[in-house]
Design a protein around this motif. Structure first.
Motif, PDB file in Angstrom:
ATOM      1  N   ALA A  66       0.824  -1.210   0.000  1.00 44.94           N
ATOM      2  CA  ALA A  66       0.000   0.000   0.000  1.00 44.94           C
ATOM      3  C   ALA A  66       0.858   1.260   0.000  1.00 44.94           C
ATOM      4  O   ALA A  66       0.621   2.193  -0.786  1.00 44.94           O
ATOM      5  CB  ALA A  66      -0.933  -0.011   1.211  1.00 44.94           C
ATOM      6  N   LEU A  67       1.856   1.304   0.862  1.00 47.71           N
ATOM      7  CA  LEU A  67       2.682   2.511   0.951  1.00 47.71           C
ATOM      8  C   LEU A  67       3.602   2.650  -0.258  1.00 47.71           C
ATOM      9  O   LEU A  67       3.944   3.769  -0.660  1.00 47.71           O
ATOM     10  CB  LEU A  67       3.495   2.486   2.243  1.00 47.71           C
ATOM     11  N   GLY A  68       4.008   1.523  -0.837  1.00 45.90           N
ATOM     12  CA  GLY A  68       4.782   1.602  -2.073  1.00 45.90           C
ATOM     13  C   GLY A  68       3.958   2.190  -3.207  1.00 45.90           C
ATOM     14  O   GLY A  68       4.445   3.019  -3.992  1.00 45.90           O
ATOM     15  N   LEU A  69       2.695   1.770  -3.308  1.00 40.71           N
ATOM     16  CA  LEU A  69       1.796   2.354  -4.306  1.00 40.71           C
ATOM     17  C   LEU A  69       1.564   3.832  -4.032  1.00 40.71           C
ATOM     18  O   LEU A  69       1.509   4.658  -4.962  1.00 40.71           O
ATOM     19  CB  LEU A  69       0.468   1.592  -4.293  1.00 40.71           C
ATOM     20  N   THR A 123      17.140  -5.065  17.344  1.00 40.85           N
ATOM     21  CA  THR A 123      16.876  -3.759  17.952  1.00 40.85           C
ATOM     22  C   THR A 123      16.539  -2.717  16.892  1.00 40.85           C
ATOM     23  O   THR A 123      15.564  -1.964  17.021  1.00 40.85           O
ATOM     24  CB  THR A 123      18.099  -3.304  18.769  1.00 40.85           C
ATOM     25  N   LEU A 124      17.328  -2.672  15.822  1.00 39.98           N
ATOM     26  CA  LEU A 124      17.065  -1.692  14.767  1.00 39.98           C
ATOM     27  C   LEU A 124      15.787  -2.029  14.005  1.00 39.98           C
ATOM     28  O   LEU A 124      15.027  -1.129  13.629  1.00 39.98           O
ATOM     29  CB  LEU A 124      18.255  -1.641  13.809  1.00 39.98           C
ATOM     30  N   HIS A 125      15.548  -3.304  13.768  1.00 36.16           N
ATOM     31  CA  HIS A 125      14.330  -3.711  13.057  1.00 36.16           C
ATOM     32  C   HIS A 125      13.084  -3.244  13.802  1.00 36.16           C
ATOM     33  O   HIS A 125      12.188  -2.623  13.220  1.00 36.16           O
ATOM     34  CB  HIS A 125      14.324  -5.231  12.907  1.00 36.16           C
ATOM     35  N   GLN A 126      13.035  -3.503  15.096  1.00 35.13           N
ATOM     36  CA  GLN A 126      11.855  -3.146  15.880  1.00 35.13           C
ATOM     37  C   GLN A 126      11.750  -1.637  16.080  1.00 35.13           C
ATOM     38  O   GLN A 126      10.665  -1.056  15.947  1.00 35.13           O
ATOM     39  CB  GLN A 126      11.902  -3.862  17.234  1.00 35.13           C
ATOM     40  N   THR A 127      12.870  -0.986  16.373  1.00 34.77           N
ATOM     41  CA  THR A 127      12.839   0.449  16.650  1.00 34.77           C
ATOM     42  C   THR A 127      12.449   1.253  15.413  1.00 34.77           C
ATOM     43  O   THR A 127      11.590   2.147  15.475  1.00 34.77           O
ATOM     44  CB  THR A 127      14.209   0.913  17.166  1.00 34.77           C
ATOM     45  N   LEU A 128      13.070   0.951  14.281  1.00 33.13           N
ATOM     46  CA  LEU A 128      12.763   1.697  13.060  1.00 33.13           C
ATOM     47  C   LEU A 128      11.331   1.440  12.597  1.00 33.13           C
ATOM     48  O   LEU A 128      10.668   2.348  12.069  1.00 33.13           O
ATOM     49  CB  LEU A 128      13.753   1.318  11.962  1.00 33.13           C
ATOM     50  N   ALA A 129      10.837   0.215  12.793  1.00 29.55           N
ATOM     51  CA  ALA A 129       9.449  -0.072  12.431  1.00 29.55           C
ATOM     52  C   ALA A 129       8.480   0.724  13.304  1.00 29.55           C
ATOM     53  O   ALA A 129       7.471   1.254  12.812  1.00 29.55           O
ATOM     54  CB  ALA A 129       9.176  -1.568  12.560  1.00 29.55           C
ATOM     55  N   LEU A 130       8.782   0.827  14.588  1.00 29.24           N
ATOM     56  CA  LEU A 130       7.926   1.611  15.487  1.00 29.24           C
ATOM     57  C   LEU A 130       7.933   3.093  15.110  1.00 29.24           C
ATOM     58  O   LEU A 130       6.875   3.731  15.015  1.00 29.24           O
ATOM     59  CB  LEU A 130       8.404   1.439  16.928  1.00 29.24           C
ATOM     60  N   ILE A 131       9.126   3.639  14.884  1.00 25.67           N
ATOM     61  CA  ILE A 131       9.217   5.061  14.528  1.00 25.67           C
ATOM     62  C   ILE A 131       8.536   5.319  13.188  1.00 25.67           C
ATOM     63  O   ILE A 131       7.796   6.300  13.019  1.00 25.67           O
ATOM     64  CB  ILE A 131      10.688   5.508  14.489  1.00 25.67           C
ATOM     65  N   GLY A 132       8.773   4.431  12.223  1.00 28.44           N
ATOM     66  CA  GLY A 132       8.155   4.604  10.917  1.00 28.44           C
ATOM     67  C   GLY A 132       6.641   4.541  10.978  1.00 28.44           C
ATOM     68  O   GLY A 132       5.944   5.325  10.317  1.00 28.44           O
ATOM     69  N   THR A 133       6.106   3.621  11.778  1.00 31.30           N
ATOM     70  CA  THR A 133       4.650   3.515  11.905  1.00 31.30           C
ATOM     71  C   THR A 133       4.062   4.758  12.568  1.00 31.30           C
ATOM     72  O   THR A 133       3.015   5.272  12.133  1.00 31.30           O
ATOM     73  CB  THR A 133       4.279   2.260  12.715  1.00 31.30           C
ATOM     74  N   CYS A 134       4.720   5.241  13.608  1.00 33.16           N
ATOM     75  CA  CYS A 134       4.252   6.487  14.241  1.00 33.16           C
ATOM     76  C   CYS A 134       4.291   7.639  13.243  1.00 33.16           C
ATOM     77  O   CYS A 134       3.376   8.484  13.204  1.00 33.16           O
ATOM     78  CB  CYS A 134       5.118   6.810  15.452  1.00 33.16           C
ATOM     79  N   SER A 165       9.195   8.738   6.776  1.00 32.26           N
ATOM     80  CA  SER A 165       8.731   7.595   7.571  1.00 32.26           C
ATOM     81  C   SER A 165       8.815   6.302   6.771  1.00 32.26           C
ATOM     82  O   SER A 165       9.211   5.252   7.299  1.00 32.26           O
ATOM     83  CB  SER A 165       7.287   7.828   8.030  1.00 32.26           C
ATOM     84  N   PHE A 166       8.456   6.384   5.500  1.00 31.99           N
ATOM     85  CA  PHE A 166       8.525   5.189   4.654  1.00 31.99           C
ATOM     86  C   PHE A 166       9.973   4.726   4.485  1.00 31.99           C
ATOM     87  O   PHE A 166      10.257   3.519   4.448  1.00 31.99           O
ATOM     88  CB  PHE A 166       7.899   5.487   3.294  1.00 31.99           C
ATOM     89  N   GLY A 167      10.895   5.679   4.407  1.00 31.80           N
ATOM     90  CA  GLY A 167      12.307   5.318   4.328  1.00 31.80           C
ATOM     91  C   GLY A 167      12.791   4.615   5.581  1.00 31.80           C
ATOM     92  O   GLY A 167      13.542   3.632   5.513  1.00 31.80           O
ATOM     93  N   LEU A 168      12.365   5.101   6.752  1.00 24.73           N
ATOM     94  CA  LEU A 168      12.744   4.446   8.005  1.00 24.73           C
ATOM     95  C   LEU A 168      12.180   3.030   8.082  1.00 24.73           C
ATOM     96  O   LEU A 168      12.851   2.101   8.557  1.00 24.73           O
ATOM     97  CB  LEU A 168      12.249   5.269   9.196  1.00 24.73           C
ATOM     98  N   MET A 169      10.953   2.861   7.607  1.00 24.17           N
ATOM     99  CA  MET A 169      10.366   1.519   7.606  1.00 24.17           C
ATOM    100  C   MET A 169      11.128   0.592   6.662  1.00 24.17           C
ATOM    101  O   MET A 169      11.302  -0.599   6.943  1.00 24.17           O
ATOM    102  CB  MET A 169       8.892   1.599   7.209  1.00 24.17           C
TER     103      MET A 169
END
Length: 392
Positions: A66-69, A123-134, A165-169
């Motif tokens: 969805a976000l890629g589209l 740690t980076l996987h979870q943290t960046l996913a949380l920040i990106g989602t927020c 945010s999409f880049g962080l995800m």
């Protein structure tokens, strides 16, 4: 009615506001109930939590699509006509992507309750996913506000927030891939300039979160007869002939030259070249790295088991000793390998690359011989069925 009048007519965003607020409340509630953890949980999670967590690999594809589209749609929406044509569609796509991100993150946190997830990549996987989602949720709020107030300046701020945010995800997804497929998965076949850039970026980011590496306490191997090393033949010094003094014509005997000292004798047990290779480091560990360590490494230790170092391999996991020196029949590693492929306890699990008979025989021989870290390949007497795995 003309097309232009449709765009000028007032639009109500009440429904999308309500849906967005419910999404945010659900995300916050989920984080309160299942706060992110960066170490092995002390309490065992319930079956229902782990069941939902197993959907994480499936759910994460929805926000990616969805976000890629939406990225493509936003490039068109930069113009006023594009925004008028695709603005509502972009808003709907953004909401779907945000909802998918929320579900994927919460499922991932539930999956981590299973244990065995730790280290810098996790740690980076979870943290960046949380920040990106927020960030995506905040971008959703900003887009609704900018559309309802027809504020183009605020729309530019939204797009900057969304793309960031999409880049962080995306970065978070990369480190998640490192956990699932190994740190060389993305770079193994990449061109050298790209490989060096990605590797440098990874090292730089991991330097902020990785703890200093310390060797684990090795489990004391049970007493077992260690095979006596094969003695290395000591070369016999070659006698050096002593020159016979020659009587000079004057009748005097010249002093003979001092004998050349023999070459130094190498110490017993020493060798050079291929004979210096060690069984664990050059035979057993490569098998573990190829067939086991995607799930049993520093970042992802399923069953609290790591097989990436000698100390960790002997330490075992939550089910007990995986390697019992001198007793392959008591070693969980040998037991799990020998189970039928369709058995739930068989390792590697169904769908993963399996050990060859030669690799299984090599592991069994190494454990039977005492599971030594220092035994040399030249000293080992591998059975014929294991020879195929000992190609050095």
């Amino acid at each position: 009615m003309s097309r232009a009048s449709d765009y000028d007519s007032p639009k109500s965003y009440t429904l999308v506001w309500v849906a967005t607020l419910l999404l945010i409340v659900g995300f916050v509630t989920g984080l309160v109930m299942f706060p992110p953890m960066y170490e092995t949980p002390k309490d065992e999670a319930t079956s229902s939590v782990l069941f939902v967590g197993r959907f994480h690999p499936i759910l994460l594809h929805m926000p990616v699509g969805a976000l890629g589209l939406l990225c493509l749609m936003e490039l068109i929406c930069f113009t006023r006509r594009g925004e008028e044509s695709l603005g509502v569609g972009a808003l709907l796509t953004l909401w779907v992507g945000a909802a998918g991100s929320v579900m994927a993150v919460l499922a991932g946190i539930m999956l981590s309750r299973e244990g065995g997830y730790e280290g810098g990549n996790f740690t980076l996987h979870q943290t960046l996913a949380l920040i990106g989602t927020c960030g995506v949720l905040l971008a959703l709020v900003v887009r609704i506000f900018s559309m309802s107030h027809e504020n183009r300046e605020l729309m530019h701020a939204y797009r900057a927030l969304f793309f960031g945010s999409f880049g962080l995800m995306g970065l978070g997804a990369h480190f998640g891939g490192n956990m699932s497929h190994g740190s060389k998965f993305m770079t193994e076949h990449a061109p050298e300039p790209i490989k060096s850039q990605i590797t440098g970026m990874e090292k730089w980011m991991l330097s902020f979160v990785e703890k200093p590496k310390t060797k684990g306490e090795p489990a004391a191997p049970e007493a077992s007869p260690t095979p006596a090393p094969v003695p290395t033949p000591v070369p016999t010094p070659v006698p050096i002939p002593v020159p016979v003094p020659v009587v000079a014509s004057s009748g005097t005997t010249p002093t003979p030259p001092p004998p050349t000292p023999p070459p130094p004798t190498p110490p017993a047990g020493s060798s050079s070249g291929p004979d210096e290779k060690l069984v664990f480091q050059h035979v057993i560990l490569p098998i573990f790295e190829a067939k086991c360590n995607k799930c049993h490494n520093e970042d992802k230790s399923k069953g609290d088991l790591r097989l990436d170092t000698y100390e960790m391999a002997l330490k075992g996991g939550e089910n007990g000793k995986n390697i019992v020196a001198g007793k392959p029949e008591d070693s969980l590693t040998v037991q799990r390998i020998a189970l039928p492929d369709d058995d739930d306890e068989h390792m590697p699990p169904d769908g993963k690359e399996q050990l060859t008979p030669a690799e299984a025989a090599a592991i069994r021989y190494w454990i039977q011989s005492g599971a030594s870290e220092t035994m040399k390949v030249s000293e080992a007497q591998f059975p014929p069925e294991a020879k195929e795995a000992v190609k050095l």
